[in-house]
Design an enzyme around this catalytic site. Structure first.
Site, short mmCIF file in Angstrom:
data_model
loop_
_atom_site.label_atom_id
_atom_site.label_comp_id
_atom_site.label_asym_id
_atom_site.label_seq_id
_atom_site.Cartn_x
_atom_site.Cartn_y
_atom_site.Cartn_z
N THR A 187 0.85 -1.18 0.00
CA THR A 187 0.00 0.00 0.00
C THR A 187 0.89 1.24 0.00
O THR A 187 2.09 1.16 0.32
CB THR A 187 -0.95 0.00 1.22
OG1 THR A 187 -1.96 0.99 1.02
CG2 THR A 187 -0.21 0.31 2.52
N ASN A 231 27.76 43.60 16.72
CA ASN A 231 26.61 42.89 17.27
C ASN A 231 26.80 41.37 17.19
O ASN A 231 27.44 40.88 16.24
CB ASN A 231 25.33 43.26 16.51
CG ASN A 231 24.95 44.72 16.70
OD1 ASN A 231 25.33 45.34 17.69
ND2 ASN A 231 24.22 45.27 15.75
N HIS A 243 19.58 33.89 38.31
CA HIS A 243 18.61 34.98 38.19
C HIS A 243 19.25 36.22 37.57
O HIS A 243 18.90 37.35 37.92
CB HIS A 243 17.98 35.32 39.54
CG HIS A 243 17.33 34.15 40.21
ND1 HIS A 243 16.06 33.73 39.92
CD2 HIS A 243 17.80 33.30 41.16
CE1 HIS A 243 15.76 32.66 40.66
NE2 HIS A 243 16.80 32.38 41.42
N LYS A 286 29.27 49.34 15.78
CA LYS A 286 28.65 48.18 16.42
C LYS A 286 29.31 46.87 15.98
O LYS A 286 29.60 46.64 14.81
CB LYS A 286 27.15 48.12 16.09
CG LYS A 286 26.33 49.28 16.64
CD LYS A 286 26.27 49.26 18.16
CE LYS A 286 25.51 48.08 18.72
NZ LYS A 286 24.08 48.09 18.36
N SER A 345 25.82 47.01 12.14
CA SER A 345 24.67 47.91 12.00
C SER A 345 24.79 48.68 10.69
O SER A 345 25.89 49.05 10.28
CB SER A 345 24.62 48.89 13.17
OG SER A 345 23.68 49.92 12.95
#
Length: 457
Positions: A111, A290, A159, A288, A282
């Protein structure tokens, strides 16, 4: 031949695809590769049937000789699929036509889902091999960093705040252990996922008479796949497990990229992704630098971990078979493989070129002075005063240190209970970040040894 269809999906994009997709794994899931996997399944079935005398041996040989997707006109196949509303029948017809008289034995007793499922398993095996290779490359990159920075003290953060000292090597060792477990998962799921599908119309193999079980085993052997204990037409847990495992790998890559991104912040500046002249941070601020590569990895990881929800939904099937959920798997499995492999390649490149700034790591380690060593002072006092009293004494002193800017040592020494337990010299020796690393270096050694023993390192 039909003209090339312009890319409309990110993984196929000539403009953006290199930032997200793995070209090697994408090649495993092209239309031609998919059709070839179906043809391979048909050949495996025919050879298995010939071995049992169910079809002539010469017919199986002719079917095998004709089963190349290279000459298929994908435009014609697509038009026929649309006309017939059936994904496989047009392919079967082409194969039967190419096979001449032997075409009468193509797809004998099977099938559609037997072939498409087995084909997707064959593609998954090829993609798993590549994914495992890329995962080992990621582990190798992490191993180099863990060894190199085994003893470099740094701030451990909880945290998003300074918590206790660790070593940079320890941070990488945690990731080695995690990626090692991913490697184990891929190995463990292989025998569950990489199995042939052959059940006939409802999984009973009635069309094959008494030869069904042996035919199943022979077809699996022809294709180098495992033999399932029963047809799995409506049991989609294998592909769901596979997709979940890939998505977990993607999440780990996202975590690594995010850690690099946040530690590259200007005010932190402990790590930096690879930079070469010509890389632009940028379009408006020339200064920059980044973390663009890390950010692309992060977005890719979000995309790659969406598939499990769809695959879990696709597990809800009716009766013995229908086509409702096939499209979910045909989308989710290839896409998740392509994105995950791309993630592994991009993340490994990030780590291979990672820039570490030890001077900034040391600066941040001492940013709080001796205040970060409050636990060391508390545990020393707790040995004689008990945990509750020791915690309260050090807590009060620490809060005063925060508000006044004075050292924790000086404030603690104003407490008579503290002075009765230790002198200024001992307290001063306790409140040094480099002296409170626990067993971080030893953990690094243990993880590296385990990885080597398991053949991952």
């Amino acid at each position: 031949m039909t003209p090339e269809v312009p890319a409309a999906h990110l993984t196929d994009s000539r403009a953006l695809g290199t930032l997200f997709a793995s070209p090697e794994v994408r090649a495993v899931f092209t239309d031609q590769a998919m059709i070839q996997s179906w043809l391979d399944a048909e050949v495996g079935l025919a050879r298995a049937q010939a071995g049992l005398g169910l079809i002539p041996v010469h017919a199986a040989d002719q079917i095998a000789a004709s089963a190349s997707a290279a000459g298929f006109d994908l435009g014609t196949v697509a038009a026929e699929i649309e006309r017939t509303a059936h994904p496989l029948v047009p392919v079967i017809r082409v194969l039967a036509e190419r096979s001449g008289a032997a075409g009468a034995w193509v797809h004998y007793g099977a099938t559609t889902q037997d072939i498409t499922d087995t084909g997707l398993v064959l593609q998954s095996r090829a993609a798993l091999d590549l994914t495992e290779e890329f995962l080992r490359g990621l582990i190798a990159a992490l191993t180099v960093l863990a060894e190199r920075y085994r003893d470099l003290p740094m701030v451990g953060r909880t945290h998003a705040q300074h918590a206790l000292p660790i070593t940079l090597g320890f941070k990488f060792a945690v990731l080695i252990a995690e990626t090692g477990r991913h490697l184990e998962r891929l190995a463990q799921l292989r025998p569950r996922v990489l199995v042939v599908q052959l059940g006939g119309a409802v999984g009973s193999m009635a069309s094959f008479g008494p030869h069904g079980p042996e035919l199943l085993a022979r077809m699996a052997g022809e294709l180098g796949l495992g033999t399932p204990e029963i047809a799995w037409h409506t049991s989609r847990d294998g592909f769901a497990e596979l997709t979940c495992a890939l998505s977990m790998i993607s999440a780990t890559c996202g975590k690594i990229a995010n850690e690099i991104r946040v530690l590259q912040r200007t005010e932190v500046a402990e790590l930096e992704e690879p930079f070469g002249l010509g890389k632009v941070g940028s379009s408006t601020m020339p200064h920059k630098r980044n973390p663009m590569f890390a950010e692309f990895v992060l977005s890719n990881a979000i995309l790659a971990r969406q598939a499990p929800a769809g695959m879990l939904a696709a597990m809800v099937q009716e009766h013995e078979r229908d086509m409702s959920m096939w499209g979910v798997e045909w989308t989710a499995v290839p896409e998740t493989f392509i994105l995950t492999a791309g993630l592994l390649q991009r993340t490994t490149a990030l780590l291979d070129g990672l820039v570490v700034h030890p001077e900034n790591i040391r600066r941040n380690l001492h940013q709080l002075g001796d205040l970060m060593l409050s636990e060391a002072a508390m545990m020393r006092l707790a040995a004689t005063l008990g945990k509750a009293e020791a915690h309260e004494i050090v807590y009060q002193a620490a809060m005063q240190a925060w508000d006044s800017g004075r050292t924790l040592k000086d404030i603690l020494l104003e407490n008579e209970r503290v002075r009765s337990e230790m002198d200024a010299g001992e307290l001063g020796r306790l409140l040094v970040p480099e002296s409170y690393l626990g067993t971080c270096p030893e953990f690094v050694d243990q993880v590296l040894a385990n990885a080597k023993e398991a053949g991952r390192g």
